[in-house]
Write an enzyme that holds these catalytic residues in place. Structure first.
Site, PDB file in Angstrom:
ATOM      1  N   PRO A  34       0.798  -1.211   0.000  1.00 10.81           N
ATOM      2  CA  PRO A  34       0.000   0.000   0.000  1.00 10.81           C
ATOM      3  C   PRO A  34       0.827   1.255   0.000  1.00 10.81           C
ATOM      4  O   PRO A  34       1.775   1.400   0.761  1.00 10.81           O
ATOM      5  CB  PRO A  34      -0.785  -0.110   1.299  1.00 10.81           C
ATOM      6  CG  PRO A  34      -0.085  -1.141   2.127  1.00 10.81           C
ATOM      7  CD  PRO A  34       1.072  -1.647   1.371  1.00 10.81           C
ATOM      8  N   GLU A  35       0.442   2.167  -0.857  1.00  3.60           N
ATOM      9  CA  GLU A  35       0.976   3.518  -0.826  1.00  3.60           C
ATOM     10  C   GLU A  35      -0.189   4.407  -0.376  1.00  3.60           C
ATOM     11  O   GLU A  35      -1.239   3.909   0.015  1.00  3.60           O
ATOM     12  CB  GLU A  35       1.531   3.899  -2.196  1.00  3.60           C
ATOM     13  CG  GLU A  35       2.625   2.930  -2.656  1.00  3.60           C
ATOM     14  CD  GLU A  35       3.273   3.312  -3.978  1.00  3.60           C
ATOM     15  OE1 GLU A  35       3.394   4.506  -4.256  1.00  3.60           O
ATOM     16  OE2 GLU A  35       3.647   2.403  -4.726  1.00  3.60           O
ATOM     17  N   HIS A  95      -1.940 -15.969   8.122  1.00  2.00           N
ATOM     18  CA  HIS A  95      -1.280 -14.666   8.233  1.00  2.00           C
ATOM     19  C   HIS A  95      -2.140 -13.601   8.905  1.00  2.00           C
ATOM     20  O   HIS A  95      -1.882 -12.411   8.754  1.00  2.00           O
ATOM     21  CB  HIS A  95      -0.816 -14.200   6.853  1.00  2.00           C
ATOM     22  CG  HIS A  95       0.111 -15.166   6.196  1.00  2.00           C
ATOM     23  ND1 HIS A  95       1.362 -15.446   6.702  1.00  2.00           N
ATOM     24  CD2 HIS A  95      -0.035 -15.951   5.106  1.00  2.00           C
ATOM     25  CE1 HIS A  95       1.943 -16.352   5.938  1.00  2.00           C
ATOM     26  NE2 HIS A  95       1.116 -16.671   4.972  1.00  2.00           N
ATOM     27  N   ARG A 121       3.926 -10.837   4.905  1.00  2.00           N
ATOM     28  CA  ARG A 121       5.363 -10.567   5.047  1.00  2.00           C
ATOM     29  C   ARG A 121       5.714  -9.952   6.390  1.00  2.00           C
ATOM     30  O   ARG A 121       6.894  -9.821   6.729  1.00  2.00           O
ATOM     31  CB  ARG A 121       5.835  -9.682   3.890  1.00  2.00           C
ATOM     32  CG  ARG A 121       5.787 -10.435   2.581  1.00  2.00           C
ATOM     33  CD  ARG A 121       6.200  -9.576   1.419  1.00  2.00           C
ATOM     34  NE  ARG A 121       7.616  -9.314   1.420  1.00  2.00           N
ATOM     35  CZ  ARG A 121       8.231  -8.554   0.523  1.00  2.00           C
ATOM     36  NH1 ARG A 121       7.518  -7.985  -0.426  1.00  2.00           N
ATOM     37  NH2 ARG A 121       9.517  -8.355   0.575  1.00  2.00           N
ATOM     38  N   ARG A 144      21.232  18.333  -2.366  1.00  3.20           N
ATOM     39  CA  ARG A 144      21.169  16.878  -2.499  1.00  3.20           C
ATOM     40  C   ARG A 144      21.634  16.410  -3.858  1.00  3.20           C
ATOM     41  O   ARG A 144      21.264  16.960  -4.881  1.00  3.20           O
ATOM     42  CB  ARG A 144      19.750  16.381  -2.229  1.00  3.20           C
ATOM     43  CG  ARG A 144      19.390  16.505  -0.756  1.00  3.20           C
ATOM     44  CD  ARG A 144      18.086  15.838  -0.454  1.00  3.20           C
ATOM     45  NE  ARG A 144      18.176  14.393  -0.480  1.00  3.20           N
ATOM     46  CZ  ARG A 144      17.335  13.610   0.196  1.00  3.20           C
ATOM     47  NH1 ARG A 144      16.377  14.127   0.916  1.00  3.20           N
ATOM     48  NH2 ARG A 144      17.469  12.313   0.142  1.00  3.20           N
TER      49      ARG A 144
END
Length: 271
Positions: A2-3, A91, A110, A152
């Site tokens: 997910p973003e 899970h 995960r 940067r």
DNA sequence: CGCCAGGCCTGCACGC
DNA sequence: TGCGTGCAGGCCTGGC
């Protein structure tokens, strides 16, 4: 998985069904997430009345009377409302049982996700306090990006994915936004003009908004808290399209590794 | 078997 | 000395 769009979709599903409900019971089936789930979390969260569900970057904040439950879905986490009689699977690591017989269950194969509890200001929590601005607010703008990239040497894609610069943009949406802004992912962030940063800010906002509108991306297993899949993966213009023709000019999309993540770009459209 | 996958923290080396 | 910065490694499981 997910973003920001996927987390926002999840938040919108949680809010109406968690607000003004009481947490009857907290079940920790496997405390071994990204950070060990605190042993006293079930005791602290049980009995709490939930007031609201908000989001900071990719963190979900379940605001209760006496504290806040902070959840992160990592790479493979998802939340699902189920009846309390549905048996847990391999899970399924964590669940909130509500006072109306419903249950919110966290599944995360995960285990890069996390569940935290704080009794003080959640935005001051060590995991949240140093986060950059929300990309869909005015605090995220070209001047901000410009100022933060003068010294940067890093490539713009890595800067976009740096949560201290701006939150919520992961690998998929960084690739997509850079395509929309016509900026090469490898371009040094210090060599992008203010005018191009204006374009990039708009591209980020547009990409995230469209993704939210489509219900997020469901590549493998992302679903909203009712199990509905998102559609945005059908609109990808570069992500996962290495070797395929660019929608805009027909040139083959290129793929390469950047900071251990896959980058995709059109060598003709993006400079 | 090796490689890949939506995240992100930590530790190290480096240069100012 | 103390930073900001960049980079690699590590945490996990599953699918191809």
């Amino acid at each position: 998985m997910p973003e920001l769009p996927e987390i926002e979709i999840t938040r919108r599903g949680l809010e109406p069904r968690l607000s003004r409900r009481r947490i009857a019971k907290v079940v920790v089936r496997n405390a071994g997430l990204r950070w060990q789930v605190a042993a006293n979390l079930p005791r602290l969260a049980s009995g709490q009345m939930i007031h609201n569900v908000s989001r900071r970057g990719k963190y979900l904040l379940i605001g209760c009377g006496g504290g806040t439950l902070i959840m992160h879905l990592g790479m493979s986490g998802s939340l699902r409302f189920l009846n309390q009689s549905v048996p847990a699977q391999k899970h399924d690591h964590f669940e909130l049982q509500l006072d109306n017989g419903e249950m919110l269950r966290l599944r995360d194969p995960r285990r890069f996700g996390s569940v935290l509890w704080t009794s003080s200001d959640p935005l001051a929590h060590p995991r949240l306090r140093d986060l950059g601005p929300e990309p869909l607010t005015r605090a995220f703008n070209a001047n901000w990006l410009y100022r933060h990239t003068r010294s940067r040497t890093a490539a713009i894609k890595q800067v976009l994915m740096d949560s201290h610069v701006v939150v919520g943009i992961g690998n998929i949406y960084a690739n997509e936004a850079l395509f929309h802004a016509r900026i090469h992912p490898k371009r040094s962030a210090s060599r992008i003009s203010l005018a191009r940063y204006e374009k990039l800010v708009e591209a980020v906002r547009k990409t995230l908004r469209l993704a939210i509108k489509a219900g997020g991306s469901s590549l493998r297993d992302f679903a909203d808290c009712d199990g509905n899949l998102g559609d945005f993966q059908l609109q990808y213009l570069v992500y996962g399209r290495g070797g395929k023709p660019c929608d805009a000019c027909g040139t083959r999309i290129r793929q390469f590794k950047q900071g251990q993540r896959s980058s995709f770009y059109c060598p003709r459209c993006q400079t």
